[in-house]
Motif scaffolding. Sequence first.
Motif, PDB file in Angstrom:
ATOM      1  N   MET A 124      -5.473   5.845  -3.703  1.00 31.60           N
ATOM      2  CA  MET A 124      -5.682   4.696  -4.396  1.00 31.60           C
ATOM      3  C   MET A 124      -6.709   3.603  -4.147  1.00 31.60           C
ATOM      4  O   MET A 124      -7.538   3.082  -4.721  1.00 31.60           O
ATOM      5  CB  MET A 124      -4.323   4.223  -5.203  1.00 31.60           C
ATOM      6  N   SER A 169       1.364   5.330   1.945  1.00 30.71           N
ATOM      7  CA  SER A 169       1.627   6.452   2.005  1.00 30.71           C
ATOM      8  C   SER A 169       0.396   6.901   1.746  1.00 30.71           C
ATOM      9  O   SER A 169      -0.747   6.146   1.570  1.00 30.71           O
ATOM     10  CB  SER A 169       2.366   6.976   0.872  1.00 30.71           C
ATOM     11  N   TYR A 224       0.786  -6.445  -4.892  1.00 31.69           N
ATOM     12  CA  TYR A 224      -0.222  -5.966  -4.416  1.00 31.69           C
ATOM     13  C   TYR A 224      -1.319  -6.717  -3.780  1.00 31.69           C
ATOM     14  O   TYR A 224      -2.658  -6.562  -4.651  1.00 31.69           O
ATOM     15  CB  TYR A 224      -0.596  -4.657  -5.121  1.00 31.69           C
ATOM     16  N   GLY A 245      -2.212   1.772   3.684  1.00 30.94           N
ATOM     17  CA  GLY A 245      -1.498   1.954   2.494  1.00 30.94           C
ATOM     18  C   GLY A 245       0.128   2.561   3.150  1.00 30.94           C
ATOM     19  O   GLY A 245       0.313   2.870   4.040  1.00 30.94           O
ATOM     20  N   SER A 267       5.578  -0.364   0.775  1.00 29.52           N
ATOM     21  CA  SER A 267       6.196   0.618  -0.336  1.00 29.52           C
ATOM     22  C   SER A 267       5.252   2.020  -0.322  1.00 29.52           C
ATOM     23  O   SER A 267       3.996   1.690  -0.017  1.00 29.52           O
ATOM     24  CB  SER A 267       6.438  -0.028  -1.638  1.00 29.52           C
ATOM     25  N   GLU A 268       5.600   2.948  -1.089  1.00 27.42           N
ATOM     26  CA  GLU A 268       4.772   4.200  -1.017  1.00 27.42           C
ATOM     27  C   GLU A 268       3.553   3.935  -1.911  1.00 27.42           C
ATOM     28  O   GLU A 268       2.547   4.625  -1.818  1.00 27.42           O
ATOM     29  CB  GLU A 268       5.762   5.154  -1.624  1.00 27.42           C
ATOM     30  N   ASP A 269       3.574   2.990  -2.763  1.00 33.03           N
ATOM     31  CA  ASP A 269       2.471   2.897  -3.778  1.00 33.03           C
ATOM     32  C   ASP A 269       1.655   1.570  -3.475  1.00 33.03           C
ATOM     33  O   ASP A 269       0.807   1.313  -4.147  1.00 33.03           O
ATOM     34  CB  ASP A 269       2.843   2.927  -5.116  1.00 33.03           C
ATOM     35  N   GLU A 270       1.976   0.987  -2.417  1.00 31.48           N
ATOM     36  CA  GLU A 270       1.302  -0.438  -1.838  1.00 31.48           C
ATOM     37  C   GLU A 270       0.217  -0.198  -1.052  1.00 31.48           C
ATOM     38  O   GLU A 270       0.129   0.703  -0.177  1.00 31.48           O
ATOM     39  CB  GLU A 270       2.479  -1.255  -1.375  1.00 31.48           C
ATOM     40  N   TYR A 271      -0.943  -0.776  -1.370  1.00 23.43           N
ATOM     41  CA  TYR A 271      -1.931  -0.845  -0.281  1.00 23.43           C
ATOM     42  C   TYR A 271      -2.522  -1.947  -0.202  1.00 23.43           C
ATOM     43  O   TYR A 271      -2.588  -2.718  -1.185  1.00 23.43           O
ATOM     44  CB  TYR A 271      -2.901   0.440  -0.725  1.00 23.43           C
ATOM     45  N   GLN A 291      -0.800   8.713  -0.670  1.00 27.86           N
ATOM     46  CA  GLN A 291      -1.427   8.456  -2.157  1.00 27.86           C
ATOM     47  C   GLN A 291      -1.643   7.101  -2.151  1.00 27.86           C
ATOM     48  O   GLN A 291      -2.423   6.979  -2.942  1.00 27.86           O
ATOM     49  CB  GLN A 291       0.229   8.711  -2.899  1.00 27.86           C
ATOM     50  N   ALA A 292      -0.987   6.150  -1.537  1.00 23.71           N
ATOM     51  CA  ALA A 292      -1.487   4.733  -1.682  1.00 23.71           C
ATOM     52  C   ALA A 292      -2.676   4.516  -1.212  1.00 23.71           C
ATOM     53  O   ALA A 292      -3.704   3.944  -1.693  1.00 23.71           O
ATOM     54  CB  ALA A 292      -0.690   3.974  -1.077  1.00 23.71           C
TER      55      ALA A 292
END
Length: 133
Positions: free
Chosen positions: A125, A119, A4, A117, A101-105, A121-122
């Motif tokens: 964050m 997603s 990340y 990001g 990826s879904e949690d990458e930003y 969600q990302a």
Amino acid sequence: MKNYPIIISIIVLMTSCDKTTQVRNSTVDVAVLPHPKEITISENTLFLSSESNIHSSQEELQPLLQLFESEVKKLTGITIEPTKVKNQKADIIFEIDSSLSEDEYYLNVDKTIQVTGGSYQALTMAKATLLQL
């Protein structure tokens, strides 16, 4: 899990004298939680003002922009309004990039702040990290 890398030049949300976004030479320690896997810090600090704007070309991100606007106002007293037009006043730009990826930003700060990001969600964050800075 992918790295990340977060490229951060240091963001300080303050009202400047001439009410425009400015970049100045400065060094500040970065303390954010959770600690990013990678931080690259430059000698510049980006200052935002009440004339700065937030933009996203993706309609589904408008609630996130409004939440960010509200949180910035509570923390700093500055109103940074969402704009539908990407121009020189769009100082913070939020975008979903499906290649991540879904949690990458990523946060990339130069003369503007690019928040990307994988997603929604990302991006929430990333918003939390940005507010800490």
